[in-house]
Design an enzyme around this catalytic site. Structure first.
Site, PDB file in Angstrom:
ATOM      1  N   SER A 108       0.854  -1.181   0.000  1.00 28.21           N
ATOM      2  CA  SER A 108       0.000   0.000   0.000  1.00 28.21           C
ATOM      3  C   SER A 108       0.895   1.238   0.000  1.00 28.21           C
ATOM      4  O   SER A 108       1.773   1.350  -0.853  1.00 28.21           O
ATOM      5  CB  SER A 108      -0.954  -0.022   1.194  1.00 28.21           C
TER       6      SER A 108
ATOM      7  N   HIS B  66      -2.601  -1.009  -3.395  1.00 31.04           N
ATOM      8  CA  HIS B  66      -3.705  -0.071  -3.188  1.00 31.04           C
ATOM      9  C   HIS B  66      -3.507   1.150  -4.074  1.00 31.04           C
ATOM     10  O   HIS B  66      -2.411   1.704  -4.143  1.00 31.04           O
ATOM     11  CB  HIS B  66      -3.773   0.373  -1.731  1.00 31.04           C
TER      12      HIS B  66
ATOM     13  N   ASP C  81      -5.137  -4.351   5.724  1.00 30.64           N
ATOM     14  CA  ASP C  81      -5.393  -5.236   4.587  1.00 30.64           C
ATOM     15  C   ASP C  81      -4.125  -6.034   4.299  1.00 30.64           C
ATOM     16  O   ASP C  81      -3.023  -5.488   4.279  1.00 30.64           O
ATOM     17  CB  ASP C  81      -5.791  -4.417   3.362  1.00 30.64           C
TER      18      ASP C  81
END
Length: 201
Positions: free
Chosen positions: A24, A51, A144
């Protein structure tokens, strides 16, 4: 936190069929450190989920295609997950791997405020590849990927987390370590080395 372990000891006698990498915030820079080490004939498929801001097309495949010797492409629905390529999840779709070794894209609701979600890719890949899967989780700002990496570990796969002390944003690595101790906690230079040492079935 688990201690860093010798790569040779962990990999001794193990063979693999796929790699899934999640990242991310700070992930593009981290990937630019580890992926250029892949050989042109990378022996397994490498699936990458990063992401991204919603509403914008991803340019990751183009960015990395110009920097890698291995073929790079954006994953498409129903495409075969084939050895020898690096696949990037497209923008605004969850990416899953199916039992017949193909990709599946979906527009299911956001997961932890994001789509694509790392958990979707890792959990589905764990179901397909079991102990022949390598999961790698890099820098990021939420949790996540923690559950996905834990699923890979539960299936017997090899789990790797970027050293949080080195990560640009350490939240994601720390959450993964907190949920289930990974097999390896490594700086990026050693993750790059790991990817060149994998043997295939």
């Amino acid at each position: 936190m688990s201690v860093l372990t010798s790569l040779g000891d962990v990999l001794d006698g193990r063979t693999f069929e796929a790699v899934v990498i999640g990242a991310s915030a700070g992930g593009v820079s981290a990937l630019l450190e580890i992926l250029p080490g892949l050989p042109r004939d990378v022996p397994v498929p490498v699936v990458v989920v990063v992401h991204m801001l919603r509403g914008r097309p991803s340019q990751l495949a183009e960015l990395f295609a110009a920097r890698l010797d291995a073929p790079v492409r954006e994953a498409m629905d129903k495409d075969e997950v084939a050895p020898g390529s690096v696949y990037f999840a497209p923008a605004d779709y969850h990416l899953s791997l199916e039992a017949d070794a193909t990709f599946s894209l979906s527009c299911e609701p956001l997961h932890i405020f994001t789509r694509p979600a790392i958990d979707y890719a890792m959990q589905s890949a764990a179901d397909v590849y079991g102990d022949a899967l390598v999961g790698i989780l890099l820098t990021g700002a939420n949790h996540d990927g923690a559950a996905g990496l834990a699923a890979i570990g539960a299936a017997g796969g090899l789990t790797v987390v970027q050293d949080p002390h080195e990560a640009q944003v350490p939240v994601m690595p720390r959450e993964a370590i907190k949920l289930r101790a990974p097999d390896l906690i490594l700086p990026l230079r050693e993750i790059r080395g790991l990817l060149t040492m994998l043997e295939t079935r």
